[in-house]
Design a protein around this motif. Structure first.
Motif, PDB file in Angstrom:
ATOM      1  N   ALA A 135       0.817  -1.213   0.000  1.00  0.00           N
ATOM      2  CA  ALA A 135       0.000   0.000   0.000  1.00  0.00           C
ATOM      3  C   ALA A 135       0.848   1.259   0.000  1.00  0.00           C
ATOM      4  N   GLN A 136       1.869   1.273   0.851  1.00  0.00           N
ATOM      5  CA  GLN A 136       2.728   2.467   0.920  1.00  0.00           C
ATOM      6  C   GLN A 136       3.404   2.716  -0.415  1.00  0.00           C
ATOM      7  N   CYS A 137       3.868   1.643  -1.048  1.00  0.00           N
ATOM      8  CA  CYS A 137       4.556   1.805  -2.323  1.00  0.00           C
ATOM      9  C   CYS A 137       3.606   2.308  -3.404  1.00  0.00           C
ATOM     10  N   ASN A 138       2.395   1.783  -3.426  1.00  0.00           N
ATOM     11  CA  ASN A 138       1.431   2.240  -4.424  1.00  0.00           C
ATOM     12  C   ASN A 138       1.106   3.720  -4.253  1.00  0.00           C
ATOM     13  N   VAL A 139       0.877   4.119  -3.007  1.00  0.00           N
ATOM     14  CA  VAL A 139       0.539   5.521  -2.752  1.00  0.00           C
ATOM     15  C   VAL A 139       1.723   6.426  -3.057  1.00  0.00           C
ATOM     16  N   LEU A 140       2.911   5.988  -2.671  1.00  0.00           N
ATOM     17  CA  LEU A 140       4.101   6.790  -2.951  1.00  0.00           C
ATOM     18  C   LEU A 140       4.257   7.027  -4.455  1.00  0.00           C
ATOM     19  N   GLU A 195      12.687   2.618  -5.766  1.00  0.00           N
ATOM     20  CA  GLU A 195      12.659   2.054  -4.412  1.00  0.00           C
ATOM     21  C   GLU A 195      11.302   1.413  -4.122  1.00  0.00           C
ATOM     22  N   ALA A 196      10.236   2.103  -4.539  1.00  0.00           N
ATOM     23  CA  ALA A 196       8.890   1.577  -4.299  1.00  0.00           C
ATOM     24  C   ALA A 196       8.652   0.288  -5.076  1.00  0.00           C
ATOM     25  N   ARG A 197       9.098   0.239  -6.332  1.00  0.00           N
ATOM     26  CA  ARG A 197       8.919  -0.981  -7.113  1.00  0.00           C
ATOM     27  C   ARG A 197       9.714  -2.140  -6.496  1.00  0.00           C
ATOM     28  N   TYR A 198      10.925  -1.857  -6.035  1.00  0.00           N
ATOM     29  CA  TYR A 198      11.734  -2.888  -5.379  1.00  0.00           C
ATOM     30  C   TYR A 198      11.031  -3.414  -4.138  1.00  0.00           C
ATOM     31  N   MET A 199      10.603  -2.507  -3.266  1.00  0.00           N
ATOM     32  CA  MET A 199       9.984  -2.916  -2.000  1.00  0.00           C
ATOM     33  C   MET A 199       8.686  -3.688  -2.249  1.00  0.00           C
ATOM     34  N   ARG A 200       7.891  -3.229  -3.175  1.00  0.00           N
ATOM     35  CA  ARG A 200       6.636  -3.928  -3.463  1.00  0.00           C
ATOM     36  C   ARG A 200       6.918  -5.314  -4.016  1.00  0.00           C
ATOM     37  N   GLY A 201       7.912  -5.418  -4.896  1.00  0.00           N
ATOM     38  CA  GLY A 201       8.266  -6.720  -5.438  1.00  0.00           C
ATOM     39  C   GLY A 201       8.747  -7.683  -4.374  1.00  0.00           C
ATOM     40  N   VAL A 202       9.549  -7.188  -3.434  1.00  0.00           N
ATOM     41  CA  VAL A 202      10.044  -8.051  -2.356  1.00  0.00           C
ATOM     42  C   VAL A 202       8.900  -8.457  -1.432  1.00  0.00           C
ATOM     43  N   ALA A 203       7.974  -7.542  -1.168  1.00  0.00           N
ATOM     44  CA  ALA A 203       6.810  -7.900  -0.356  1.00  0.00           C
ATOM     45  C   ALA A 203       6.046  -9.046  -0.999  1.00  0.00           C
ATOM     46  N   TYR A 204       5.855  -8.987  -2.313  1.00  0.00           N
ATOM     47  CA  TYR A 204       5.149 -10.073  -2.996  1.00  0.00           C
ATOM     48  C   TYR A 204       5.982 -11.355  -3.050  1.00  0.00           C
ATOM     49  N   TYR A 205       7.295 -11.223  -3.057  1.00  0.00           N
ATOM     50  CA  TYR A 205       8.173 -12.396  -2.971  1.00  0.00           C
ATOM     51  C   TYR A 205       7.875 -13.182  -1.692  1.00  0.00           C
ATOM     52  N   TYR A 206       7.710 -12.470  -0.581  1.00  0.00           N
ATOM     53  CA  TYR A 206       7.382 -13.143   0.672  1.00  0.00           C
ATOM     54  C   TYR A 206       5.927 -13.614   0.703  1.00  0.00           C
ATOM     55  N   LEU A 207       5.031 -12.817   0.186  1.00  0.00           N
ATOM     56  CA  LEU A 207       3.623 -13.198   0.195  1.00  0.00           C
ATOM     57  C   LEU A 207       3.381 -14.476  -0.604  1.00  0.00           C
ATOM     58  N   VAL A 208       3.940 -14.562  -1.808  1.00  0.00           N
ATOM     59  CA  VAL A 208       3.649 -15.706  -2.666  1.00  0.00           C
ATOM     60  C   VAL A 208       4.283 -16.982  -2.126  1.00  0.00           C
ATOM     61  N   GLN A 209       5.417 -16.873  -1.437  1.00  0.00           N
ATOM     62  CA  GLN A 209       6.058 -18.073  -0.911  1.00  0.00           C
ATOM     63  C   GLN A 209       5.441 -18.536   0.405  1.00  0.00           C
ATOM     64  N   ASN A 210       4.816 -17.619   1.114  1.00  0.00           N
ATOM     65  CA  ASN A 210       4.183 -17.984   2.380  1.00  0.00           C
ATOM     66  C   ASN A 210       2.709 -18.340   2.224  1.00  0.00           C
ATOM     67  N   TRP A 211       1.990 -17.613   1.379  1.00  0.00           N
ATOM     68  CA  TRP A 211       0.546 -17.833   1.241  1.00  0.00           C
ATOM     69  C   TRP A 211       0.140 -18.377  -0.131  1.00  0.00           C
ATOM     70  N   GLY A 212       1.071 -18.432  -1.060  1.00  0.00           N
ATOM     71  CA  GLY A 212       0.717 -18.897  -2.397  1.00  0.00           C
ATOM     72  C   GLY A 212      -0.071 -17.844  -3.145  1.00  0.00           C
ATOM     73  N   PRO A 213      -1.260 -18.153  -3.652  1.00  0.00           N
ATOM     74  CA  PRO A 213      -2.063 -17.154  -4.362  1.00  0.00           C
ATOM     75  C   PRO A 213      -2.492 -16.026  -3.416  1.00  0.00           C
ATOM     76  N   VAL A 214      -2.236 -14.799  -3.811  1.00  0.00           N
ATOM     77  CA  VAL A 214      -2.638 -13.619  -3.030  1.00  0.00           C
ATOM     78  C   VAL A 214      -3.117 -12.541  -3.996  1.00  0.00           C
TER      79      VAL A 214
END
Length: 546
Positions: free
Chosen positions: A113-118, A141-160
């Motif tokens: 959310a922060q990255c999208n708003v930024l 920076e925002a694209r990097y952070m958002r991508g890393v957040a999804y890296y953790y989301l997809v490996q922990n929860w799968g489809p998000v």
């Protein structure tokens, strides 16, 4: 701490002074100019200051205890028998009401959310005086952070759910999950953009991202993505080649280099050292949520912290981790977990250092307590540090990881390799740990090295995810063969003298083991999310890329 569900987090706005979140119903869309005060985008310096919180506060809920329960607990590196919340992770029985589960989910979607708003606000509100270079850096920076957040989301929860527009998607109670393949593609595109937008170098000692930071993380993404969808136990050579190419570029052309002494990596004085590609930038004077809480949770006692925290006396290395360690690998072990009699001159310096007590001969249970990220009192850190607010960085990627990515990409689908380039960098990490170089290595060898190089950095589970994508049975067998019960430690009689180096015996008290079943590979979505957006429980759908 107040809990926010995903739909409310979509309205979170980034400000220079901190973070605010919408207090109205999640169905109410706030005006765009309320998300971030546009007055803060007047100069390059103000814009850079405005992105600083992306390096700490937004990660707070997924750092500390959640970092380890997610990353090291499930992989079998740690034992936490007195915390039922953390136990759920290494027992593969995580409830959808688990507090660390909720905190981490919220943290990752707060980052999104922060990255999208930024990104919206940079494009909308930045004044003419702000240079294109500064805007590119902020968006990178925002694209990097958002991508890393999804890296953790997809490996922990799968489809998000993939979220790109907080306002358009924030009021959508029919929000659906996107497929694992879609989320990986989205994360990869974010990192590809970051490579192009970020500058080639960062201000010295700033800890800010640069294009080589993004290349190193993108190489990790490609290496993991190579196994997804495999039907024959083979990884996609195209992704392996991309990982190899990027890792080589970072190694040969990037500004990074290995630290000479492994324990020095984890001293506060060495924050933002040359080995760090990306590290969370914790500060001890920025209020709750800006400092590193890890030491408070995992230091063995309050003597080590100088405050009333230090609640980690009943936690430590797993039995499996200890009995599978190479006894010659003492440099990394000592810098990661404490064993009886170990001396740490960097802790409690005023008293000549800290020596780990030797347990009584009849002690039923003892622990190899945490050392990594335990940095000591403010006196040990130049006056910096408060209770639950330590000033040391959390590594998100180090150059040693890129060395191993390069070596693994060269190994690829082969049973072993003696490739000179792969060995050069594989052995560089070993030799820093004072281990002898090898003439070939297998995937099992590499996974072993990664386990002991990055233990207590939250990485180990994601090594298993990478393997699970193309060889799930191997991961199921690895976990099933681990012994995760309580134990006690004894110093072998006749050792620990000037003539004989101290040796240890680990006595298992309860031979617990746990089974990973495919239905438990991904974590459950927190109950607070599915209550607000029940479509999250439906089958995922592909994401429509523009």
């Amino acid at each position: 701490m107040k809990r926010y569900n995903l739909l409310k987090l979509l309205f979170v706005g980034l400000t220079v002074f901190g973070f605010t979140s919408c207090k109205e119903s999640f169905l109410e869309t706030p005006p765009l100019d309320n998300l971030t005060a546009p007055a803060f985008f007047n100069t390059d310096a103000e814009l850079m200051a405005g992105t600083a919180a992306l390096y700490n506060k937004v990660w707070f809920g997924s750092n500390g205890q959640a970092l380890l329960s997610f990353g090291d607990g499930r992989a079998g590196n740690m034992l936490t028998p007195y915390n039922s919340s953390w136990e759920q992770f290494y027992q593969f029985n995580v409830s959808n009401t688990n507090g660390d589960l909720r905190n981490s989910w919220n943290s990752f979607f707060t980052i999104v959310a922060q990255c999208n708003v930024l990104m919206y606000n940079v494009e909308t509100y930045a004044k003419p005086e702000v240079s294109q270079e500064a805007k590119d850096r902020a968006i990178g920076e925002a694209r990097y952070m958002r991508g890393v957040a999804y890296y953790y989301l997809v490996q922990n929860w799968g489809p998000v759910p993939i979220i790109t527009d907080n306002l358009a998607q924030g009021a959508d109670t029919t929000l659906a999950r996107n497929t694992v393949e879609s989320v990986w593609e989205f994360a990869i595109r974010d990192l590809q953009a970051a490579v192009e937008l970020l500058p080639a170098s960062s201000p010295s000692g700033s800890g800010r991202l640069n294009s080589y930071s993004a290349k190193g993380m993108l190489a990790r993404f490609y290496l993991t993505r190579a196994g997804l969808g495999s039907t024959n136990g083979q990884r996609d050579q195209g992704y392996l080649d991309k990982a190899k190419e990027l890792a080589k570029d970072v190694i040969e052309n990037g500004p990074f280099q290995l630290m000479e002494n492994y324990p020095d990596l984890f001293l506060t004085a060495n924050n933002n050292n040359p080995e760090q590609l990306f590290g969370l930038q914790w500060v001890s004077n920025g209020g709750y949520g800006s400092g590193n809480q890890f030491q408070s949770q995992f230091a063995a006692n309050s003597q080590l912290t100088g405050f009333q925290d230090g609640w980690g006396g009943g936690h430590g290395a797993s039995y499996d981790y200890l009995v599978n360690a190479d006894p010659k690998d003492s440099v990394r072990r000592k810098a990661t977990f404490m064993l009886p009699g170990d001396h740490y001159p960097e802790l409690i310096k005023a008293d000549g250092g800290y020596r780990v007590p030797i347990p009584a001969d009849d002690a039923w249970t003892t622990f190899a307590n945490f050392k990594k990220y335990v940095v000591g009192t403010p006196d040990d850190n130049g006056g910096l540090g408060q209770q639950q607010n330590a000033p040391n960085n959390t590594y998100m990627q180090r150059l040693a990881d890129v060395y191993f990515i390069y070596a693994e990409a060269i190994l690829g689908n082969n049973a072993s390799t003696s490739d000179p380039e792969a060995l050069k960098y594989y052995n560089a990490v070993r030799e820093r740990a004072t281990l002898e170089p090898v003439t070939s290595f297998t995937l099992d060898d590499l996974l072993h090295e990664r386990r002991y190089e990055f233990a207590v950095e939250g990485d180990a589970w994601y090594d298993m995810v990478r393997l699970y994508y193309y060889n799930p049975q191997k991961v199921i067998d690895m976990i099933g063969n681990q012994i995760r019960g309580i134990y006690t430690i004894r110093i072998v009689e006749g050792t620990g003298t000037p003539q004989k180096k101290r040796e240890f015996e680990f006595i298992i008290r309860n031979e617990e083991s746990f089974t990973l079943v495919p239905s438990k590979f991904y974590l459950p979505i927190p109950d607070t999310e599915t209550a607000q957006a029940p479509n999250l429980l439906k089958d995922p759908v592909p994401y429509e890329f523009n």
